[in-house]
Motif scaffolding. Structure first.
Motif, PDB file in Angstrom:
ATOM      1  N   PRO A  43      -0.872 -11.509   1.640  1.00 43.80           N
ATOM      2  CA  PRO A  43      -0.895 -10.399   0.993  1.00 43.80           C
ATOM      3  C   PRO A  43      -0.230 -10.678  -0.555  1.00 43.80           C
ATOM      4  O   PRO A  43       0.480 -11.902  -0.795  1.00 43.80           O
ATOM      5  N   ASN A  44      -0.320  -9.737  -1.562  1.00 41.68           N
ATOM      6  CA  ASN A  44       0.048 -10.039  -2.923  1.00 41.68           C
ATOM      7  C   ASN A  44       1.704 -10.082  -3.197  1.00 41.68           C
ATOM      8  O   ASN A  44       2.007  -8.893  -3.437  1.00 41.68           O
ATOM      9  N   LEU A  45       2.315 -11.157  -2.913  1.00 38.43           N
ATOM     10  CA  LEU A  45       3.583 -11.008  -2.851  1.00 38.43           C
ATOM     11  C   LEU A  45       4.248 -10.616  -4.513  1.00 38.43           C
ATOM     12  O   LEU A  45       5.280  -9.981  -4.439  1.00 38.43           O
ATOM     13  N   TRP A  46       3.452 -11.213  -5.243  1.00 37.86           N
ATOM     14  CA  TRP A  46       3.837 -10.690  -6.611  1.00 37.86           C
ATOM     15  C   TRP A  46       4.066  -9.454  -7.053  1.00 37.86           C
ATOM     16  O   TRP A  46       4.777  -8.950  -7.710  1.00 37.86           O
ATOM     17  N   ARG A  47       3.171  -8.595  -6.552  1.00 33.15           N
ATOM     18  CA  ARG A  47       3.188  -7.266  -6.704  1.00 33.15           C
ATOM     19  C   ARG A  47       4.122  -6.493  -5.712  1.00 33.15           C
ATOM     20  O   ARG A  47       4.802  -5.512  -6.318  1.00 33.15           O
ATOM     21  N   VAL A  48       4.364  -7.112  -4.665  1.00 32.45           N
ATOM     22  CA  VAL A  48       5.723  -6.463  -3.808  1.00 32.45           C
ATOM     23  C   VAL A  48       6.800  -6.962  -4.720  1.00 32.45           C
ATOM     24  O   VAL A  48       7.775  -5.808  -4.885  1.00 32.45           O
ATOM     25  N   ARG A  49       6.927  -7.841  -5.209  1.00 35.29           N
ATOM     26  CA  ARG A  49       8.184  -7.935  -6.317  1.00 35.29           C
ATOM     27  C   ARG A  49       8.168  -7.242  -7.492  1.00 35.29           C
ATOM     28  O   ARG A  49       9.279  -6.577  -7.764  1.00 35.29           O
ATOM     29  N   GLN A  50       7.014  -7.018  -8.112  1.00 33.74           N
ATOM     30  CA  GLN A  50       6.876  -6.022  -9.204  1.00 33.74           C
ATOM     31  C   GLN A  50       7.216  -4.802  -8.824  1.00 33.74           C
ATOM     32  O   GLN A  50       7.803  -3.668  -9.627  1.00 33.74           O
ATOM     33  N   ASN A  51       6.824  -4.179  -7.576  1.00 30.55           N
ATOM     34  CA  ASN A  51       7.232  -2.843  -7.230  1.00 30.55           C
ATOM     35  C   ASN A  51       8.796  -2.761  -7.032  1.00 30.55           C
ATOM     36  O   ASN A  51       9.155  -1.594  -6.580  1.00 30.55           O
ATOM     37  N   GLY A  52       9.553  -3.620  -6.747  1.00 29.83           N
ATOM     38  CA  GLY A  52      10.891  -3.719  -6.488  1.00 29.83           C
ATOM     39  C   GLY A  52      11.291  -3.291  -5.321  1.00 29.83           C
ATOM     40  O   GLY A  52      12.465  -2.721  -4.876  1.00 29.83           O
ATOM     41  N   THR A  53      10.491  -3.702  -4.390  1.00 26.75           N
ATOM     42  CA  THR A  53      10.801  -3.632  -2.885  1.00 26.75           C
ATOM     43  C   THR A  53      11.936  -4.375  -2.386  1.00 26.75           C
ATOM     44  O   THR A  53      11.925  -5.467  -2.860  1.00 26.75           O
ATOM     45  N   GLU A  89      10.217 -17.016  -0.575  1.00 24.00           N
ATOM     46  CA  GLU A  89      11.300 -16.762  -1.543  1.00 24.00           C
ATOM     47  C   GLU A  89      11.180 -17.151  -2.812  1.00 24.00           C
ATOM     48  O   GLU A  89      11.777 -16.418  -3.671  1.00 24.00           O
ATOM     49  N   LYS A  90      10.260 -18.062  -3.203  1.00 21.65           N
ATOM     50  CA  LYS A  90      10.239 -18.648  -4.661  1.00 21.65           C
ATOM     51  C   LYS A  90       9.823 -17.504  -5.515  1.00 21.65           C
ATOM     52  O   LYS A  90       9.849 -17.364  -6.619  1.00 21.65           O
ATOM     53  N   ILE A  91       8.710 -16.720  -4.810  1.00 18.21           N
ATOM     54  CA  ILE A  91       7.894 -15.742  -5.215  1.00 18.21           C
ATOM     55  C   ILE A  91       8.649 -14.305  -5.460  1.00 18.21           C
ATOM     56  O   ILE A  91       8.736 -13.803  -6.452  1.00 18.21           O
ATOM     57  N   LEU A  92       9.148 -14.054  -4.212  1.00 17.92           N
ATOM     58  CA  LEU A  92       9.977 -12.681  -4.291  1.00 17.92           C
ATOM     59  C   LEU A  92      11.458 -12.822  -4.781  1.00 17.92           C
ATOM     60  O   LEU A  92      11.938 -11.538  -5.343  1.00 17.92           O
ATOM     61  N   GLY A  93      11.940 -14.042  -5.046  1.00 15.57           N
ATOM     62  CA  GLY A  93      13.278 -14.247  -5.531  1.00 15.57           C
ATOM     63  C   GLY A  93      14.330 -13.235  -4.867  1.00 15.57           C
ATOM     64  O   GLY A  93      15.300 -12.645  -5.363  1.00 15.57           O
ATOM     65  N   CYS A  94      13.932 -13.148  -3.537  1.00 12.22           N
ATOM     66  CA  CYS A  94      15.048 -12.222  -2.562  1.00 12.22           C
ATOM     67  C   CYS A  94      15.754 -13.031  -1.418  1.00 12.22           C
ATOM     68  O   CYS A  94      15.889 -14.411  -1.471  1.00 12.22           O
ATOM     69  N   LEU A  95      16.477 -12.180  -0.713  1.00 13.04           N
ATOM     70  CA  LEU A  95      17.335 -12.920   0.118  1.00 13.04           C
ATOM     71  C   LEU A  95      16.664 -13.530   1.120  1.00 13.04           C
ATOM     72  O   LEU A  95      15.508 -12.941   1.705  1.00 13.04           O
ATOM     73  N   ARG A  96      16.938 -14.900   1.588  1.00 11.40           N
ATOM     74  CA  ARG A  96      16.573 -15.523   2.881  1.00 11.40           C
ATOM     75  C   ARG A  96      17.604 -16.089   3.817  1.00 11.40           C
ATOM     76  O   ARG A  96      18.498 -16.491   3.181  1.00 11.40           O
ATOM     77  N   MET A  97      17.155 -15.963   4.936  1.00  5.16           N
ATOM     78  CA  MET A  97      18.399 -16.603   5.952  1.00  5.16           C
ATOM     79  C   MET A  97      17.677 -17.544   6.924  1.00  5.16           C
ATOM     80  O   MET A  97      16.578 -17.120   7.402  1.00  5.16           O
ATOM     81  N   GLN A 143      23.505  -6.817   3.519  1.00  4.64           N
ATOM     82  CA  GLN A 143      23.469  -7.425   2.205  1.00  4.64           C
ATOM     83  C   GLN A 143      22.259  -6.836   1.490  1.00  4.64           C
ATOM     84  O   GLN A 143      22.521  -6.665   0.221  1.00  4.64           O
ATOM     85  N   LEU A 144      21.224  -6.499   1.926  1.00  9.41           N
ATOM     86  CA  LEU A 144      20.225  -5.655   1.394  1.00  9.41           C
ATOM     87  C   LEU A 144      20.661  -4.272   0.905  1.00  9.41           C
ATOM     88  O   LEU A 144      20.288  -4.134  -0.440  1.00  9.41           O
ATOM     89  N   GLU A 145      21.372  -3.638   1.489  1.00 11.84           N
ATOM     90  CA  GLU A 145      22.029  -2.414   1.306  1.00 11.84           C
ATOM     91  C   GLU A 145      23.160  -2.494  -0.156  1.00 11.84           C
ATOM     92  O   GLU A 145      23.097  -1.934  -0.926  1.00 11.84           O
ATOM     93  N   LYS A 146      23.979  -3.764  -0.052  1.00 15.02           N
ATOM     94  CA  LYS A 146      24.807  -3.901  -1.089  1.00 15.02           C
ATOM     95  C   LYS A 146      23.985  -4.258  -2.217  1.00 15.02           C
ATOM     96  O   LYS A 146      24.436  -3.995  -3.268  1.00 15.02           O
ATOM     97  N   LYS A 147      22.956  -5.079  -2.150  1.00 18.43           N
ATOM     98  CA  LYS A 147      22.055  -5.668  -3.315  1.00 18.43           C
ATOM     99  C   LYS A 147      21.497  -4.463  -4.067  1.00 18.43           C
ATOM    100  O   LYS A 147      21.361  -4.400  -5.319  1.00 18.43           O
ATOM    101  N   ARG A 148      21.035  -3.330  -3.336  1.00 21.38           N
ATOM    102  CA  ARG A 148      20.467  -2.375  -3.781  1.00 21.38           C
ATOM    103  C   ARG A 148      21.536  -1.308  -4.539  1.00 21.38           C
ATOM    104  O   ARG A 148      20.965  -0.600  -5.540  1.00 21.38           O
ATOM    105  N   ASP A 198       0.746  -1.249   0.154  1.00 20.80           N
ATOM    106  CA  ASP A 198       0.022   0.052   0.224  1.00 20.80           C
ATOM    107  C   ASP A 198       0.684   1.309   0.094  1.00 20.80           C
ATOM    108  O   ASP A 198       0.497   2.305  -0.538  1.00 20.80           O
ATOM    109  N   PHE A 199       2.055   1.237   0.417  1.00 18.12           N
ATOM    110  CA  PHE A 199       2.803   2.359   0.573  1.00 18.12           C
ATOM    111  C   PHE A 199       4.353   2.123   0.334  1.00 18.12           C
ATOM    112  O   PHE A 199       5.339   2.091   1.065  1.00 18.12           O
ATOM    113  N   PRO A 200       4.615   1.578  -0.931  1.00 14.67           N
ATOM    114  CA  PRO A 200       6.056   1.157  -1.293  1.00 14.67           C
ATOM    115  C   PRO A 200       6.823   2.244  -1.072  1.00 14.67           C
ATOM    116  O   PRO A 200       8.126   1.996  -1.024  1.00 14.67           O
ATOM    117  N   GLU A 201       6.619   3.583  -1.217  1.00 10.13           N
ATOM    118  CA  GLU A 201       7.439   4.619  -1.306  1.00 10.13           C
ATOM    119  C   GLU A 201       8.084   4.827   0.114  1.00 10.13           C
ATOM    120  O   GLU A 201       9.242   5.395   0.455  1.00 10.13           O
TER     121      GLU A 201
END
Length: 274
Positions: free
Chosen positions: A201-211, A234-242, A268-273, A114-117
């Motif tokens: 929540p719609n995780l596909w949209r979270v990924r689309q938004n580039g969060t 992780e499969k949907i978001l393609g993101c870091l998981r620990m 790691q999130l900072e470096k990835k961005r 709802d508030f990606p920014e």
């Protein structure tokens, strides 16, 4: 550092949200899960407040953030997201790192939708998006059984049965968590659990938004459904998981072991961005 937070209140949509903040630097907002209270985050806030501004709050209808009995309402994840926004704005920030555990992770995902920014990084710790799991049908039926048990046997019967799914809390040497206020379990079962049973929540949209997203699974949670859900996310978001130390509330009771992983994930999130 010791926990020595400032307490404040922000009014949002009919509820006085009680929140606590401490430290200087970028903002981290800690979102409570089904137990509803912010004090579970006091240890990690104290540990991080030398480099971050940390804030947590009691969610609406929980602990200090009560509403009149006549105004009690069923849980709305979008409203929970708006409450997070209200707390962040009240401290004077435009965006935040957001950490949510359990259903707090679900609300954090909804906030990102709802508030990606307003999201700097989002870290979700064992958010129970159970509809994503291969055994979702069986899990859904078990949760319907819990609701039936609540209707017929009451709060204690439902809570006792639900507690069997919380793995790792009785491991040898693990400290006990801070219990919620006496009103919180009743509010959770009456107003929140029925709404959370099938919500994701719609995780596909979270990924689309580039969060920027990181996922955490507590090693003491072993094969609990909420821990397994992180693999599907992780499969949907393609993101870091620990995999991180502790159980479903390891950030509270094994803070010293949990903290290096938390800081590593942020790094790691900072470096990835960047």
């Amino acid at each position: 550092m010791e926990f020595n937070a400032t307490k404040a209140i922000v009014h949002n949509e009919g509820c006085d949200l009680h929140y606590w903040y401490q430290g200087t630097g970028p903002l981290i907002t800690f979102v409570p899960g089904g137990n509803g209270h912010g004090r579970q985050y006091y240890p990690i806030m104290a540990a991080l407040s030398d480099r971050y501004t940390c804030v947590t709050f009691d969610r609406r209808q929980m602990s200090a953030s009560q509403v009149e009995a006549s105004k009690m309402r069923r849980l709305s994840p979008p409203q929970q997201a708006r409450d997070i926004r209200a707390v962040i704005r009240a401290i004077g920030f435009d965006k935040s790192i957001v950490f949510g555990s359990s259903s707090g992770g679900i609300f954090a995902f909804q906030f990102a939708l709802d508030f990606p920014e307003m999201v700097d990084h989002l870290i979700s710790h064992e958010a129970p998006t159970l509809t994503l799991l291969p055994d979702a049908s069986a899990l859904f039926e078990s949760y319907i059984h819990l609701l039936d048990l609540y209707d017929t046997g009451g709060l204690q019967a439902a809570s006792a049965e639900f507690g069997k799914s919380l793995i790792g809390y009785d491991d040898e040497g693990v400290p006990k968590t801070t219990p919620p206020g006496p009103e919180n379990p009743a509010n959770f079962w009456r107003y929140e659990f029925p709404m959370l049973v099938g919500f994701s929540p719609n995780l596909w949209r979270v990924r689309q938004n580039g969060t920027s997203v990181g996922l955490m699974r507590g090693v003491r949670s072993r094969d609990a459904s909420y821990a397994r859900a992180t693999y599907e996310q992780e499969k949907i978001l393609g993101c870091l998981r620990m995999d991180v130390p502790g159980h479903h509330q390891g950030f509270e009771v094994e803070t010293g072991e949990f903290l290096p992983c938390f800081l590593d994930m942020l790094d790691q999130l900072e470096k990835k961005r960047g």
